[in-house]
Design an enzyme around this catalytic site. Sequence first.
Site, PDB file in Angstrom:
ATOM      1  N   GLY A 183       0.850  -1.547   0.513  1.00 18.59           N
ATOM      2  CA  GLY A 183       0.217  -0.262   0.049  1.00 18.59           C
ATOM      3  C   GLY A 183       1.073   1.680  -0.201  1.00 18.59           C
TER       4      GLY A 183
ATOM      5  N   LYS B 222       5.675  -1.256 -13.538  1.00 19.34           N
ATOM      6  CA  LYS B 222       7.351  -1.108 -13.080  1.00 19.34           C
ATOM      7  C   LYS B 222       7.579  -2.496 -14.220  1.00 19.34           C
ATOM      8  CE  LYS B 222       7.961  -4.153  -9.271  1.00 19.34           C
ATOM      9  NZ  LYS B 222       7.558  -4.282  -7.577  1.00 19.34           N
TER      10      LYS B 222
ATOM     11  N   ASP C  84       2.573  -1.589 -10.309  1.00 12.28           N
ATOM     12  CA  ASP C  84       3.578  -2.005  -9.031  1.00 12.28           C
ATOM     13  C   ASP C  84       3.628  -3.269  -9.062  1.00 12.28           C
ATOM     14  OD1 ASP C  84       7.234  -1.282  -7.732  1.00 12.28           O
ATOM     15  OD2 ASP C  84       5.332  -1.959  -5.958  1.00 12.28           O
TER      16      ASP C  84
END
EC number: 2.1.1.166
Length: 221
Positions: free
Chosen positions: A60, A174, A134
């Site tokens: 988070g 990412k 991510d």
Amino acid sequence: MAKNKFNHSWLHDHINDPYVKMAQREGYRARAAYKLKEIDEQDKLIRPGQVIVDLGAAPGSWSQYARNKLADSPRARDGRIDGAVVAIDLLPMEPVADVTFIQGDFREESVFRELESVVLDASGGNKIDLVLSDMAPNLSGVASADAARIEYLCDLALEFAQAHLKPEGALLVKCFHGSGYSQIVEKFKRQFKVVAKRKPKASRDKSSETFILGRYLKTVD
């Protein structure tokens, strides 16, 4: 013995990592927050009033950073942020103030419908401003298999962005340098007018991770 040495070395580096210490001091759940912070400060991604979707959000820290940026707006009053953050992950995530979290796999129709419903509600029926991803696969050490897994997750983020971003929106994902990296960059170039590669200082030197940023969707014929 070699594995124990590796674990000891990683733990030593982690404990002494300045970004880990900073995250603990500033209340972020992971040092990854500073990767997003550096990219945001360079590229001005997060602005007041935006609707942001965070894919692969757990634990988070990216959602925390995005939420804090929206809370800094002069228009954020009465305990509400100026904008919205919607986070999703397969894994559970402790609640983040003002962030709507969905646990599930957005490839599943029921989860995807829930995500779309939450996003539409947050955006007032409009498209969204920023998609963050991510997401990372469990790496096997087999180069060809890992490259395919990485590319697959990037494809998921690209497909979601194509369907839900505003024309002036942005996607940050990412990625990892490897055999499929150049193909992923080319996919970004086909989908976005502006594409940039970012390697923030908070990324560990030993890591092959990098981030690809796409801005301004191209018109799909």
